[in-house]
Design a protein around this motif. Structure first.
Motif, PDB file in Angstrom:
ATOM      1  N   ALA A   1      -0.262  -0.223   6.769  1.00 46.03           N
ATOM      2  CA  ALA A   1       0.681  -1.320   6.992  1.00 46.03           C
ATOM      3  C   ALA A   1       0.041  -2.666   6.663  1.00 46.03           C
ATOM      4  O   ALA A   1       0.670  -3.530   6.043  1.00 46.03           O
ATOM      5  N   CYS A   2      -1.205  -2.841   7.050  1.00 40.86           N
ATOM      6  CA  CYS A   2      -1.916  -4.084   6.743  1.00 40.86           C
ATOM      7  C   CYS A   2      -2.107  -4.262   5.247  1.00 40.86           C
ATOM      8  O   CYS A   2      -1.948  -5.370   4.714  1.00 40.86           O
ATOM      9  N   ALA A   3      -2.434  -3.184   4.551  1.00 48.67           N
ATOM     10  CA  ALA A   3      -2.591  -3.233   3.097  1.00 48.67           C
ATOM     11  C   ALA A   3      -1.271  -3.608   2.431  1.00 48.67           C
ATOM     12  O   ALA A   3      -1.237  -4.431   1.503  1.00 48.67           O
ATOM     13  N   TYR A   4      -0.168  -3.028   2.914  1.00 48.73           N
ATOM     14  CA  TYR A   4       1.152  -3.333   2.357  1.00 48.73           C
ATOM     15  C   TYR A   4       1.507  -4.800   2.574  1.00 48.73           C
ATOM     16  O   TYR A   4       1.908  -5.495   1.639  1.00 48.73           O
ATOM     17  N   LEU A   5       1.347  -5.271   3.813  1.00 46.44           N
ATOM     18  CA  LEU A   5       1.689  -6.661   4.114  1.00 46.44           C
ATOM     19  C   LEU A   5       0.814  -7.639   3.340  1.00 46.44           C
ATOM     20  O   LEU A   5       1.305  -8.651   2.830  1.00 46.44           O
ATOM     21  N   SER A   6      -0.454  -7.338   3.230  1.00 43.31           N
ATOM     22  CA  SER A   6      -1.367  -8.196   2.492  1.00 43.31           C
ATOM     23  C   SER A   6      -0.969  -8.285   1.022  1.00 43.31           C
ATOM     24  O   SER A   6      -0.919  -9.373   0.436  1.00 43.31           O
ATOM     25  N   ALA A   7      -0.665  -7.142   0.422  1.00 46.59           N
ATOM     26  CA  ALA A   7      -0.257  -7.122  -0.979  1.00 46.59           C
ATOM     27  C   ALA A   7       1.075  -7.842  -1.164  1.00 46.59           C
ATOM     28  O   ALA A   7       1.244  -8.621  -2.118  1.00 46.59           O
TER      29      ALA A   7
ATOM     30  N   ARG B   1       1.069  -9.286 -13.578  1.00 43.63           N
ATOM     31  CA  ARG B   1      -0.382  -9.498 -13.678  1.00 43.63           C
ATOM     32  C   ARG B   1      -1.040  -9.476 -12.305  1.00 43.63           C
ATOM     33  O   ARG B   1      -2.126  -8.909 -12.140  1.00 43.63           O
ATOM     34  N   CYS B   2      -0.400 -10.086 -11.341  1.00 39.09           N
ATOM     35  CA  CYS B   2      -0.926 -10.113  -9.969  1.00 39.09           C
ATOM     36  C   CYS B   2      -1.021  -8.694  -9.414  1.00 39.09           C
ATOM     37  O   CYS B   2      -2.050  -8.296  -8.858  1.00 39.09           O
ATOM     38  N   VAL B   3       0.048  -7.937  -9.561  1.00 36.60           N
ATOM     39  CA  VAL B   3       0.061  -6.561  -9.048  1.00 36.60           C
ATOM     40  C   VAL B   3      -1.004  -5.719  -9.748  1.00 36.60           C
ATOM     41  O   VAL B   3      -1.714  -4.949  -9.081  1.00 36.60           O
ATOM     42  N   ASN B   4      -1.144  -5.876 -11.042  1.00 38.34           N
ATOM     43  CA  ASN B   4      -2.155  -5.097 -11.764  1.00 38.34           C
ATOM     44  C   ASN B   4      -3.569  -5.418 -11.289  1.00 38.34           C
ATOM     45  O   ASN B   4      -4.441  -4.546 -11.292  1.00 38.34           O
ATOM     46  N   ARG B   5      -3.790  -6.649 -10.834  1.00 38.13           N
ATOM     47  CA  ARG B   5      -5.096  -7.006 -10.259  1.00 38.13           C
ATOM     48  C   ARG B   5      -5.282  -6.410  -8.876  1.00 38.13           C
ATOM     49  O   ARG B   5      -6.393  -6.088  -8.475  1.00 38.13           O
TER      50      ARG B   5
ATOM     51  N   ALA C   1      -5.791   1.612  -4.011  1.00 34.70           N
ATOM     52  CA  ALA C   1      -5.921   3.040  -4.329  1.00 34.70           C
ATOM     53  C   ALA C   1      -6.154   3.898  -3.086  1.00 34.70           C
ATOM     54  O   ALA C   1      -5.760   5.067  -3.052  1.00 34.70           O
ATOM     55  N   GLU C   2      -6.743   3.327  -2.060  1.00 32.78           N
ATOM     56  CA  GLU C   2      -7.014   4.068  -0.823  1.00 32.78           C
ATOM     57  C   GLU C   2      -5.718   4.434  -0.088  1.00 32.78           C
ATOM     58  O   GLU C   2      -5.664   5.421   0.633  1.00 32.78           O
TER      59      GLU C   2
ATOM     60  N   LYS D   1      -2.239   5.516  -0.897  1.00 32.96           N
ATOM     61  CA  LYS D   1      -1.452   6.041  -2.011  1.00 32.96           C
ATOM     62  C   LYS D   1      -0.002   5.547  -2.008  1.00 32.96           C
ATOM     63  O   LYS D   1       0.537   5.183  -3.048  1.00 32.96           O
ATOM     64  N   ARG D   2       0.654   5.551  -0.845  1.00 30.13           N
ATOM     65  CA  ARG D   2       2.057   5.104  -0.808  1.00 30.13           C
ATOM     66  C   ARG D   2       2.188   3.638  -1.181  1.00 30.13           C
ATOM     67  O   ARG D   2       3.093   3.261  -1.940  1.00 30.13           O
ATOM     68  N   VAL D   3       1.310   2.814  -0.671  1.00 29.26           N
ATOM     69  CA  VAL D   3       1.347   1.387  -0.998  1.00 29.26           C
ATOM     70  C   VAL D   3       1.056   1.193  -2.483  1.00 29.26           C
ATOM     71  O   VAL D   3       1.726   0.409  -3.167  1.00 29.26           O
ATOM     72  N   TYR D   4       0.086   1.934  -2.979  1.00 29.23           N
ATOM     73  CA  TYR D   4      -0.256   1.882  -4.400  1.00 29.23           C
ATOM     74  C   TYR D   4       0.961   2.204  -5.261  1.00 29.23           C
ATOM     75  O   TYR D   4       1.267   1.490  -6.220  1.00 29.23           O
ATOM     76  N   MET D   5       1.674   3.270  -4.915  1.00 27.68           N
ATOM     77  CA  MET D   5       2.830   3.695  -5.704  1.00 27.68           C
ATOM     78  C   MET D   5       3.972   2.672  -5.623  1.00 27.68           C
ATOM     79  O   MET D   5       4.663   2.447  -6.621  1.00 27.68           O
ATOM     80  N   ILE D   6       4.174   2.066  -4.471  1.00 25.10           N
ATOM     81  CA  ILE D   6       5.219   1.046  -4.337  1.00 25.10           C
ATOM     82  C   ILE D   6       4.945  -0.118  -5.279  1.00 25.10           C
ATOM     83  O   ILE D   6       5.820  -0.561  -6.027  1.00 25.10           O
ATOM     84  N   PHE D   7       3.712  -0.611  -5.277  1.00 23.75           N
ATOM     85  CA  PHE D   7       3.396  -1.773  -6.098  1.00 23.75           C
ATOM     86  C   PHE D   7       3.240  -1.416  -7.576  1.00 23.75           C
ATOM     87  O   PHE D   7       3.548  -2.242  -8.439  1.00 23.75           O
ATOM     88  N   LYS D   8       2.840  -0.203  -7.867  1.00 24.83           N
ATOM     89  CA  LYS D   8       2.807   0.247  -9.260  1.00 24.83           C
ATOM     90  C   LYS D   8       4.234   0.269  -9.810  1.00 24.83           C
ATOM     91  O   LYS D   8       4.489  -0.155 -10.936  1.00 24.83           O
ATOM     92  N   GLY D   9       5.166   0.757  -8.994  1.00 23.01           N
ATOM     93  CA  GLY D   9       6.572   0.749  -9.389  1.00 23.01           C
ATOM     94  C   GLY D   9       7.118  -0.661  -9.551  1.00 23.01           C
ATOM     95  O   GLY D   9       7.912  -0.929 -10.459  1.00 23.01           O
ATOM     96  N   LEU D  10       6.704  -1.567  -8.690  1.00 24.29           N
ATOM     97  CA  LEU D  10       7.122  -2.968  -8.791  1.00 24.29           C
ATOM     98  C   LEU D  10       6.712  -3.546 -10.140  1.00 24.29           C
ATOM     99  O   LEU D  10       7.506  -4.205 -10.812  1.00 24.29           O
TER     100      LEU D  10
END
Length: 91
Positions: free
Chosen positions: A12-18, A40-44, A50-51, A53-62
């Motif tokens: 949750a913290c990783a999601y909110l931070s991103a 560009r921001c999301v790609n950075r 990566a730790e 996975k769900r947050v990673y996939m949400i932002f990769k989709g974004l």
């Protein structure tokens, strides 16, 4: 009182931070190419997510959306619905 910090809390913290980071990026670039700036921001951010996975996939989709700014707005609305009201920074 001892409070435990679980992996769900970390996720949750990783999601909110991103989410906050990408929203700040969008705000800074709102008069320019906001969609390009968001991608560009999301790609950075992705390697650091990566730790979680769900947050990673949400932002990769974004980042893959044709209009990431619209998707970012949708993510914000979903957060506010889950929180039960508007989430704002105090000014």
């Amino acid at each position: 009182m001892i409070t435990t910090y679980t992996s769900r809390d970390a996720e949750a913290c990783a999601y909110l931070s991103a989410l906050i980071t990408v929203e700040l990026c969008a705000e800074v670039h709102r008069t320019g190419k906001v969609n390009t700036a968001i991608r560009r921001c999301v790609n950075r951010l992705l390697p650091g997510l990566a730790e979680h996975k769900r947050v990673y996939m949400i932002f990769k989709g974004l980042a893959k959306q044709p209009f990431p700014a619209g998707c970012l707005h949708h993510l914000r609305r979903m957060l506010e619905e889950m929180a039960g009201g508007q989430v704002v920074l105090e000014e």
